[in-house]
Design a protein around this motif. Structure first.
Motif, PDB file in Angstrom:
ATOM      1  N   GLU A  12       0.988  -1.255  -0.082  1.00 40.33           N
ATOM      2  CA  GLU A  12       0.020   0.099   0.057  1.00 40.33           C
ATOM      3  C   GLU A  12       0.804   1.295  -0.022  1.00 40.33           C
ATOM      4  N   VAL A  13       1.925   1.391   0.745  1.00 42.31           N
ATOM      5  CA  VAL A  13       2.546   2.562   0.998  1.00 42.31           C
ATOM      6  C   VAL A  13       3.624   2.733  -0.104  1.00 42.31           C
ATOM      7  N   LEU A  14       4.569   1.600  -0.219  1.00 44.15           N
ATOM      8  CA  LEU A  14       5.538   1.742  -1.179  1.00 44.15           C
ATOM      9  C   LEU A  14       5.167   1.238  -2.807  1.00 44.15           C
ATOM     10  N   GLY A  15       4.019   0.331  -2.647  1.00 42.54           N
ATOM     11  CA  GLY A  15       3.819  -0.084  -4.042  1.00 42.54           C
ATOM     12  C   GLY A  15       4.314  -1.816  -4.176  1.00 42.54           C
ATOM     13  N   ASN A  16       4.018  -2.144  -5.342  1.00 45.35           N
ATOM     14  CA  ASN A  16       4.477  -3.696  -5.657  1.00 45.35           C
ATOM     15  C   ASN A  16       5.822  -3.998  -6.350  1.00 45.35           C
ATOM     16  N   LYS A  17       6.464  -2.795  -6.575  1.00 46.63           N
ATOM     17  CA  LYS A  17       7.639  -2.793  -7.396  1.00 46.63           C
ATOM     18  C   LYS A  17       8.894  -2.375  -6.715  1.00 46.63           C
ATOM     19  N   ASP A  18       8.660  -2.222  -5.391  1.00 44.47           N
ATOM     20  CA  ASP A  18       9.860  -1.595  -4.386  1.00 44.47           C
ATOM     21  C   ASP A  18      10.560  -2.621  -3.877  1.00 44.47           C
ATOM     22  N   PRO A  19      11.801  -2.619  -3.862  1.00 43.21           N
ATOM     23  CA  PRO A  19      12.582  -3.837  -3.180  1.00 43.21           C
ATOM     24  C   PRO A  19      12.231  -4.295  -1.757  1.00 43.21           C
ATOM     25  N   GLN A  20      11.870  -3.228  -0.846  1.00 45.79           N
ATOM     26  CA  GLN A  20      11.313  -3.417   0.550  1.00 45.79           C
ATOM     27  C   GLN A  20       9.960  -4.520   0.205  1.00 45.79           C
ATOM     28  N   THR A  21       9.198  -4.153  -0.641  1.00 39.82           N
ATOM     29  CA  THR A  21       8.114  -5.071  -0.587  1.00 39.82           C
ATOM     30  C   THR A  21       8.698  -6.474  -0.954  1.00 39.82           C
ATOM     31  N   ALA A  22       9.381  -6.502  -1.956  1.00 38.02           N
ATOM     32  CA  ALA A  22      10.199  -7.818  -2.292  1.00 38.02           C
ATOM     33  C   ALA A  22      10.727  -8.515  -1.122  1.00 38.02           C
ATOM     34  N   THR A  23      11.394  -7.925  -0.291  1.00 36.47           N
ATOM     35  CA  THR A  23      11.868  -8.426   0.816  1.00 36.47           C
ATOM     36  C   THR A  23      10.891  -8.901   1.783  1.00 36.47           C
ATOM     37  N   ALA A  24       9.760  -8.345   1.833  1.00 32.69           N
ATOM     38  CA  ALA A  24       8.581  -8.952   2.515  1.00 32.69           C
ATOM     39  C   ALA A  24       7.954 -10.003   2.200  1.00 32.69           C
ATOM     40  N   ILE A  25       7.873 -10.048   0.394  1.00 26.12           N
ATOM     41  CA  ILE A  25       7.439 -11.059   0.071  1.00 26.12           C
ATOM     42  C   ILE A  25       8.261 -12.475   0.345  1.00 26.12           C
ATOM     43  N   ASN A  26       9.696 -12.291   0.133  1.00 29.26           N
ATOM     44  CA  ASN A  26      10.579 -13.317   0.411  1.00 29.26           C
ATOM     45  C   ASN A  26      10.466 -13.751   1.909  1.00 29.26           C
ATOM     46  N   ASN A  27      10.127 -13.141   2.802  1.00 29.28           N
ATOM     47  CA  ASN A  27      10.017 -13.374   4.168  1.00 29.28           C
ATOM     48  C   ASN A  27       8.523 -14.469   4.261  1.00 29.28           C
ATOM     49  N   LEU A  28       7.652 -14.053   3.547  1.00 32.30           N
ATOM     50  CA  LEU A  28       6.347 -14.896   3.675  1.00 32.30           C
ATOM     51  C   LEU A  28       6.614 -16.087   2.794  1.00 32.30           C
ATOM     52  N   ALA A  29       7.466 -15.952   1.879  1.00 31.49           N
ATOM     53  CA  ALA A  29       7.855 -17.297   0.933  1.00 31.49           C
ATOM     54  C   ALA A  29       8.666 -18.278   1.790  1.00 31.49           C
ATOM     55  N   GLY A  30       9.462 -17.561   2.601  1.00 36.24           N
ATOM     56  CA  GLY A  30      10.164 -18.568   3.644  1.00 36.24           C
ATOM     57  C   GLY A  30       9.214 -19.286   4.518  1.00 36.24           C
ATOM     58  N   LEU A  31       8.331 -18.453   5.106  1.00 43.33           N
ATOM     59  CA  LEU A  31       7.618 -19.049   6.051  1.00 43.33           C
ATOM     60  C   LEU A  31       6.823 -20.320   5.244  1.00 43.33           C
ATOM     61  N   TYR A  32       6.178 -20.195   3.927  1.00 41.16           N
ATOM     62  CA  TYR A  32       5.540 -21.222   3.321  1.00 41.16           C
ATOM     63  C   TYR A  32       6.347 -22.382   3.095  1.00 41.16           C
ATOM     64  N   TYR A  33       7.813 -22.121   2.481  1.00 41.46           N
ATOM     65  CA  TYR A  33       8.591 -23.067   2.341  1.00 41.46           C
ATOM     66  C   TYR A  33       8.839 -24.031   3.676  1.00 41.46           C
ATOM     67  N   ALA A  34       9.157 -23.250   4.776  1.00 39.33           N
ATOM     68  CA  ALA A  34       9.299 -24.090   5.906  1.00 39.33           C
ATOM     69  C   ALA A  34       8.074 -24.896   6.347  1.00 39.33           C
ATOM     70  N   GLN A  35       6.782 -24.775   5.801  1.00 38.83           N
ATOM     71  CA  GLN A  35       5.729 -25.495   5.921  1.00 38.83           C
ATOM     72  C   GLN A  35       5.409 -26.476   4.834  1.00 38.83           C
ATOM     73  N   GLY A  36       6.564 -26.571   3.819  1.00 36.25           N
ATOM     74  CA  GLY A  36       6.251 -27.378   2.994  1.00 36.25           C
ATOM     75  C   GLY A  36       5.227 -26.963   1.728  1.00 36.25           C
ATOM     76  N   TYR A  37       4.760 -25.575   1.725  1.00 38.05           N
ATOM     77  CA  TYR A  37       3.877 -25.248   0.745  1.00 38.05           C
ATOM     78  C   TYR A  37       4.639 -24.475  -0.377  1.00 38.05           C
ATOM     79  N   TYR A  38       5.121 -25.596  -1.257  1.00 32.43           N
ATOM     80  CA  TYR A  38       6.123 -25.390  -2.364  1.00 32.43           C
ATOM     81  C   TYR A  38       5.375 -24.380  -3.438  1.00 32.43           C
TER      82      TYR A  38
END
Length: 299
Positions: free
Chosen positions: A130-156
């Motif tokens: 919402e604040v930085l948009g969908n193309k900001d590197p900080q948004t990408a870092t947050a996406i990676n964090n959530l992805a890492g959580l899903y990976y840890a649970q086997g949601y490939y």
């Protein structure tokens, strides 16, 4: 009542302590960093109270120092306090809130409390979109964090979607020759590796290595990790000659940079030992295993 001069002197001392704590943290001297951060925080609480962002920052720093030492019970209330202060200052939709949410989520992730971490990671990502948009590197870092959580649970599948989105953002924002882009290639490659998609993983690992060699140099830790990743991919595919080449490169750099008695050097030796057992070269394998063991026994 503290007079203005005394306040300024105390805050200057707190800032100095906080900077020293950060330097010690970067050096891996976590107990020493914690001691100084506690002193700095005591001053900020006394002089500024808990309604200032600087107090929240120091609280977050102290929480992080506890987290890396595994003192999760000490870290959690501090992360929560920092988040509360920042919400009072900035409201609920601000990049600082997203960072604070990510910190608390990361603490829960470390403890395996995935059900607690997920809503926090999602809230942080929603704020940054919402604040930085969908193309900001900080948004990408947050996406990676959530992805890492899903990976840890086997949601490939969910992990792959998010890793690809993060990679696309980094490529657009940073370009193809940036370390963040390389790390994003590595994330996606590792996901393919654990699923047995070795050819896709190999291609991405090669891209990552090429970028890291150009941007960080041949001997940077990230580059060495990328060399090791490629060696592993070749090994699991039975391409032992290529794997041997990469594992020896890793070992040579570890010896040069870290010395012959470092745990990472022992890991590199152990990897070569394991490699040589595959083509039944047990004599060579034993040689590397013995050297690795000698290092471990001295640690």
């Amino acid at each position: 009542i503290i007079d203005q001069n005394t306040q300024e002197e105390k805050l200057a001392e707190a800032e100095k302590l906080n900077n020293q704590a950060s330097q010690l943290y970067q050096q891996g001297k976590y107990p020493e960093a914690t001691t100084l951060a506690k002193k700095a925080l005591a001053i900020y609480r006394e002089v500024l109270g808990t309604k200032y962002s600087q107090t929240a920052i120091v609280i977050s720093n102290l929480a992080e120092f506890y987290r890396v030492q595994g003192y999760y019970e000490e870290a959690e209330p501090l992360y929560k306090e920092a988040l509360t202060i920042l919400k009072e200052i900035f409201g609920t939709v601000h990049p600082s809130i997203a960072i604070s949410l990510n910190n608390l989520a990361g603490l829960y992730y470390n403890q395996g409390y995935y059900e607690k971490a997920e809503p926090l990671y999602k809230e942080a990502l929603t704020i940054l979109r919402e604040v930085l948009g969908n193309k900001d590197p900080q948004t990408a870092t947050a996406i990676n964090n959530l992805a890492g959580l899903y990976y840890a649970q086997g949601y490939y599948k969910e992990t792959e979607i998010l890793y690809k989105e993060a990679l696309a953002i980094y490529r657009e924002a940073r370009g193809d020759q940036h370390p963040q882009t390389a790390i994003s290639f590595n994330n996606l490659a590792f996901l393919y590796y654990v699923q047995g998609n070795y050819k896709e993983a190999e291609s991405l690992y090669k891209d990552a290595l090429n970028i890291l060699q150009k941007t960080l140099g041949d001997k940077h830790p990230e580059t060495v990790t990328a060399l090791n990743n490629l060696g592993t991919i070749y090994q699991v595919q039975g391409n032992y000659k290529e794997a041997e080449l990469f594992f020896h490169k890793v070992l040579a750099i570890r010896r040069e940079i870290l010395g012959n008695q470092h745990p990472d050097t022992a890991i590199a030796l152990n990897n070569l030992g394991t490699l040589y057992t595959s083509p039944n070269n047990y004599e060579k394998a034993e040689q590397f295993y013995q050297e690795a063991l000698a290092i471990y026994q001295q640690i």
